[in-house]
Design a protein around this motif. Sequence first.
Motif, PDB file in Angstrom:
ATOM      1  N   SER A 464      34.114 -21.657 -43.260  1.00  0.00           N
ATOM      2  CA  SER A 464      33.926 -20.809 -42.081  1.00  0.00           C
ATOM      3  C   SER A 464      35.295 -20.551 -41.465  1.00  0.00           C
ATOM      4  O   SER A 464      36.299 -21.122 -41.889  1.00  0.00           O
ATOM      5  N   ASN A 465      35.314 -19.689 -40.416  1.00  0.00           N
ATOM      6  CA  ASN A 465      36.587 -19.409 -39.749  1.00  0.00           C
ATOM      7  C   ASN A 465      37.207 -20.660 -39.162  1.00  0.00           C
ATOM      8  O   ASN A 465      38.408 -20.877 -39.241  1.00  0.00           O
ATOM      9  N   SER A 466      36.341 -21.528 -38.561  1.00  0.00           N
ATOM     10  CA  SER A 466      36.925 -22.704 -37.909  1.00  0.00           C
ATOM     11  C   SER A 466      37.447 -23.689 -38.953  1.00  0.00           C
ATOM     12  O   SER A 466      38.482 -24.316 -38.761  1.00  0.00           O
ATOM     13  N   GLU A 468      38.708 -22.833 -41.704  1.00  0.00           N
ATOM     14  CA  GLU A 468      39.958 -22.230 -42.204  1.00  0.00           C
ATOM     15  C   GLU A 468      41.119 -22.640 -41.298  1.00  0.00           C
ATOM     16  O   GLU A 468      42.181 -23.044 -41.771  1.00  0.00           O
TER      17      GLU A 468
END
Length: 897
Positions: A464-466, A468
């Motif tokens: 997910s973005n977090s 990453e």
Amino acid sequence: MDLFENLSDNQIEAVKTIDEDLEIIACAGAGKTGVVTRRVINILKSNPDILPENIVAFTFTEKAAEELKSRVYKYGEAVLENTKGFANMYIGTIHGFCLKMLQEYIVQFQKFTVLDEIKTKLYIEKNYNFCGMPDLGLKIYTETNLFLSVISTLNENWFERDKWDEKTRAAVDKYKDTFYRKNYFDYSLIMQEMLNQLENNKDFADIILSKIKYLTVDEYQDTNPIQERLIHFIKQGGCNLCIVGDDDQTIYQFRGSDPENILTFRERYGINKYIVLGTDYRSSEAIVDIGKRVIVNNEKRLPKVMESGKLIKYEEGDTVYREFDECDEEYEFIAKRIKALHDSGVKYSEMAVLLRKRKHGPDIAKMFDEYEIPYIIEGVNELFSTAECQAAKGIFDYLAGTIGMMELFQLWKSIDYELDEKEIAEAIATLNVIDVKSKKFYGEFVLQKVYHDFLRRISIVDESNSSEIILYNLGKFSQVINDFETIYYTTIPANKLSSFCNFLKYTADGYYPEGHIANTYIRPDAVNIMTVHQSKGLEFTAVFIPQMNHNNFPSAKMGGKSIWHVIEKDWIPNADRFAGGVEEERKLFYVAITRAKKFLFLTRSPGNAREKKVSEFMVEAKESPYMLGFDEKMVYTGNHIPPMSEDAAPLNLNFSILQDYFDCAYRFKLSMFYGFVQPIVPALGYGKTMHEIVMNIHRRFLSGETLSSEDIEQIVNDSFYLPYANPKLQDNMLEGAKKSIAGYVTKNQDDFANITMAEADIELDMGDGIKVNGRIDLVKRREISGEEKTYIVDFKTASREVTECINAEQLKIYALGYQKLTGETADYLEIYNLDNSESERQRVTEGLLENVSRDIRDAASNIRNNDLPRKCSKGKCQKCYLNYLCLSKKEKQEYEV
Ligand code: SF4
């Protein structure tokens, strides 16, 4: 293509002036890069005797060099219809040139590496007692930066050393000895060594001077004394000299650049040709007028007429000022203007907030967070403020006994990722068996390995973005360890651990930005919040300059201990330049204004007790009739917004980066985006040193020498170097290297007469900002069935511990590079294993080079789009050193990793 198309008379004159020395004063936005580019091509076009390797162009930064190179390649293709030999043209920084020449022609310096700022600090603090620092009465840690400023000031003026006192001379000598003992350079030592060699090593000087026929120096106004001395020395060798600069933009005096260099250039060099490029094609007439009204208040300037090229349309309200009672109101105004401009079509990346001092950055960033404005800022989002980095740091604090098990557990629990508690406990348990005190040999305790082993036990993958962001920060921490271990690898384990914990606590904290900020492969659409110094050479559609208060801009003089508390002013020529003053601050303000193409916002709100009054520069700027007080009714239509620059980040690839990409694009992401670094191994550097040995042998054969077996052994002895190996390993591997090299020479000696190139630089300019750099080890010709064939050979080593190797994909890129360099197509690609004398060959088939070009462009596009998928296969993933950050639990079981 017409070389003079769309140029002004003065620009044409500058491009045409190639037979006499030349001074070009280029005002902001005057198109100097275009002029220098076309002048280079004109030199090559007008004089067939001049080869690309005879042309040297110094730029102030690597970024400026990349831009100039790109344009030179583009015009080379368009005007000369080829770029043959362009890889041999030096375009880059002065330091880069000196290092390249020293390593190219003096074997001793092939072993040298350059320490960056953080490694220099680490190295100095590690060697505090020997490096000259106590001799100057300076304290470790708190005065390391001051010591480094003193040393670089002295080294940049080292030809004045007779004026120094004995104690200072001894300290400078100790500093140099400390660096040379481990084959290290810092930036000032590179320059010093280059001049030393030029002035005292006639053979070396003859090679360098005979090579350079045309020297161009960009941003000449920012040269320091030692750089000026180098330029002067090269000029004495008889080359054509062209300097390009602008005395109004001298902004690095505080770190040693000397404006007298440009102010007195003509008289000192007897230059007759002086061309002013005074028309600004970058900015609107309003920006040019405001800049002019400010800078004319400086007394010490070269004469010049400055005007606008009016390529950018001015509209009422483009350039405004506004004053506020409170700082929050000021920053909110900036945020709202940015939103309004963005709504009218200006990209975020085309806007910049330029600061005189970094301290204002965090509050502006906070306001941008509220307004959901994306931004990039250095020095605010610090790596060690993140939970994951604190958790990573905790591993080593726990090993050192400064935190307990529960505290470490909590640190890992607090990161924004659903970690399995059992896995955290198991990871911590692996630390419990590491008894650092009992370990005697440095190879038994490698910080990077401890870190990788810990991460291996907790399942944290990119989903997910977090996650990453977390991986970016954990990857950056791996780089922090690498910086430290580059200097401390061979320290005994207990000392290594305590020094690392101190480094994290006192030096690294505050030095490293968050991981994602360091990713240079992707350029996000975000507002730039940066200092004026950082903005040099950049341009933006809209520029905001906040806090226009006296004592902020212009800045008040700094108090505290300076270099003049350590050394005497009369030891350094023109020493007052370091102090700065209102004229220097005005130049900085002029640079800030002229970064704007169309919109300029000057704002203020009273600052601290010393920064209550309005800046005198704001008053000067307001004298321009274009500068209006802000009016809410001003509407930005977006009808006349200047063309936006492309978003694509410049991509500088090399063979090993591409090799990683072609092997598995996701592994490329883990290492190049996130920054995970492999643990150092004692044999690291074996592949590099073996390459250098064969290069030195080939070059001596190429120069006509006949080498005996004793000569070969001497070359191996002189060149062999493993920076991380202990003496025993070094000796063992040296013996192995001698055997391997002797075997290679015996087997191939008869072929040496057929060598045409040894270690040739190649550079592929693929357009669209994509470049690939590398070196071909060897090119030779052989007769096969009566036909002469060309072979590109790359050497590899078989040492199991060493990962420096190449593959067939890489060789294909060499083939393309060879074609660009020489205009010829090779027939065969050969990989030669130096350790077992075995080789493999592959034909260069029709279509291969086109395929490689296409593959590189596809790779660049995927890298820029962050489209980097996994390429799974059991065999590959089992060997992959980052598999634990990639594979799911199920895959790990399936692949048995
Ligand atoms: S484990 Fe396999 S798929 Fe994952 S990065 Fe490594 S090589 Fe690529």
